[in-house]
Design an enzyme around this catalytic site. Sequence first.
Site, mmCIF file in Angstrom:
data_model
loop_
_atom_site.group_PDB
_atom_site.id
_atom_site.type_symbol
_atom_site.label_atom_id
_atom_site.label_comp_id
_atom_site.label_asym_id
_atom_site.label_seq_id
_atom_site.Cartn_x
_atom_site.Cartn_y
_atom_site.Cartn_z
ATOM 1 N N HIS A 44 65.282 -32.428 -6.096
ATOM 2 C CA HIS A 44 66.261 -32.743 -7.136
ATOM 3 C C HIS A 44 67.712 -32.559 -6.668
ATOM 4 C CE1 HIS A 44 66.909 -28.446 -7.516
ATOM 5 N NE2 HIS A 44 67.791 -28.627 -8.462
ATOM 6 N N ASP A 59 62.122 -26.750 -5.084
ATOM 7 C CA ASP A 59 62.539 -28.103 -5.417
ATOM 8 C C ASP A 59 63.836 -28.486 -4.720
ATOM 9 O OD1 ASP A 59 63.188 -30.557 -6.642
ATOM 10 O OD2 ASP A 59 61.981 -30.022 -8.379
ATOM 11 N N ASP A 63 71.131 -28.034 -13.853
ATOM 12 C CA ASP A 63 69.712 -27.675 -13.914
ATOM 13 C C ASP A 63 69.249 -27.405 -15.339
ATOM 14 O OD1 ASP A 63 69.100 -27.797 -11.165
ATOM 15 O OD2 ASP A 63 69.909 -25.796 -10.824
ATOM 16 N N HIS A 68 72.169 -32.903 -8.741
ATOM 17 C CA HIS A 68 73.438 -32.243 -8.427
ATOM 18 C C HIS A 68 74.427 -33.151 -7.685
ATOM 19 C CE1 HIS A 68 71.745 -28.486 -9.799
ATOM 20 N NE2 HIS A 68 70.809 -28.480 -8.869
ATOM 21 N N HIS A 81 66.646 9.482 -35.334
ATOM 22 C CA HIS A 81 66.528 10.857 -35.848
ATOM 23 C C HIS A 81 66.944 11.904 -34.830
ATOM 24 C CE1 HIS A 81 63.317 8.328 -37.712
ATOM 25 N NE2 HIS A 81 63.813 8.821 -38.838
HETATM 26 S S1 FES Z 1 64.027 9.929 -33.303
HETATM 27 FE FE1 FES Z 1 62.987 8.862 -34.846
HETATM 28 S S2 FES Z 1 62.706 6.886 -33.977
HETATM 29 FE FE2 FES Z 1 63.660 8.004 -32.428
HETATM 30 FE FE FE2 Z 2 69.188 -27.259 -9.076
#
Ligand code: FES
Ligand code: FE2
Length: 452
Positions: free
Chosen positions: A212, A209, A368, A217, A109
């Site tokens: 691993h 970790d 990962d 890897h 709005h």
């Molecule tokens: S102006 Fe109405 S929801 Fe932002």
């Molecule tokens: Fe990793």
Amino acid sequence: MSINRTQVDVESLVDVRNGIQAKKIFWDQEIYDLEIEQIFGKCWQFLTHDSLIPNPGDFTTGFMAEDEVFVMRQDDGSVKAFLNVCSHRGARLVAAEAGNARAFSCPYHGWSYSMDGALKVVPMEKELYRGALDKSQFGLREIRVESYRGLYYGNLDPQAPSLSDYLGDVKFYLDIWMEVNGGIELVGPPSRSLLNCNWKTPAENFVGDAYHVGWTHVASLMALGGELSSIGGMEAPPNEGLGMQVTSRFGHGFGVLWDTAPAVHAIGSDAGKLYREWFASRRPKMVEKLGAQVGRIYGSHLNGTIFPNNSYLLGTNSFKLWVPRGPHQIEVFTWTIVEKEMPSELKNAIVTGMNSTFGTAGMLESDDSDNMESMTQNNRGRATREGKLNSQLGLGFDKLDSVFPGVIGQSAIGETSYRGFYRAYKEILGADNWQTILDLDPDAWKRELTGQ
Ligand code: FES
Ligand SMILES: [Fe+2]
């Protein structure tokens, strides 16, 4: 007091002394709801960095768990953060990921807000509201913001300790990497991706970790070459001298792999070549400044997590936020972290190197991700999620150190910082408020972890 607190038996989720966690922490909706309230509602969460909003009016949008937020540089140079929601009917106010603006108008709005969050313009206010709207009551909800080394974090709890106190012992280590000449900067915009995993699976992996690395890897390490390829395949246990782990009071922790900072920037790549030259020139200065033992941290590889969901790899140059999207999904935000004084040629090479390893489609990130998703999704099975998780690696050998603050795990390959992460997790998840945590003996957490 929320309903959730009575629905979850927090005490049963983590056995600190025995290094055990309940598997359902990766699955249950009730636990997740409690985390959102107790952990994400109380802890500092990463928002942005100075380098991403250098000028007045610069902003970035992001998330504090499921709350959408935006962060903006003010005319006086300060930084403010707000919930990214219009005070009228709740539409999202700022749609862009980043930009520069003097004001924001809601797309619904047209209510418009100034940089400091005040509601300034309401379309046809005089004719329609006829003096009945008190605009001063409908500004944006401001969020507490504090910064450390140019990194901005937000907190939804006015009672929380300062960011500096919250970071505690890990500042000592982060400073070694971040209090360099010129400081650090993040290169954005972040890459973003969805993973079908619980937010704690990557947070715990990054906190500590190294176990691993040589297994998950292995193919990536062999392809890249470099300092870590020797542990690929886990054929032999590493020397005790490979590195160490650190954990701290509020769950932040990391692992150090000595002398391997540029390890995943491929030896033959531009990034690998330039980065190794950079460390060769800068490290001796750090050793001179900090002494051999502490200065060695600069130029070693650090994998860490700032509790709850901000992880980093220093050396690999990856800076991550694991944003929860329900118990079984996260959105991953990835920035590249560099030193400001690096020449642009090196920065660009590092960005490329980081993206090919820990970017969205990076080779190590992909390795990962499979683990993170399976650790989460197999809890679909009722019997499976009644099980336990084991983080006993190195249990009984954690200690205090006269040089390095925090609780120290003596090998890089250990689960000390897992145990510290989940000790804090339980404490914060179950606490009435921050004051009850801060009133505890400030050294009790160390005794709980070390057993001494
Ligand atoms: S102006 Fe109405 S929801 Fe932002
Ligand atoms: Fe990793």
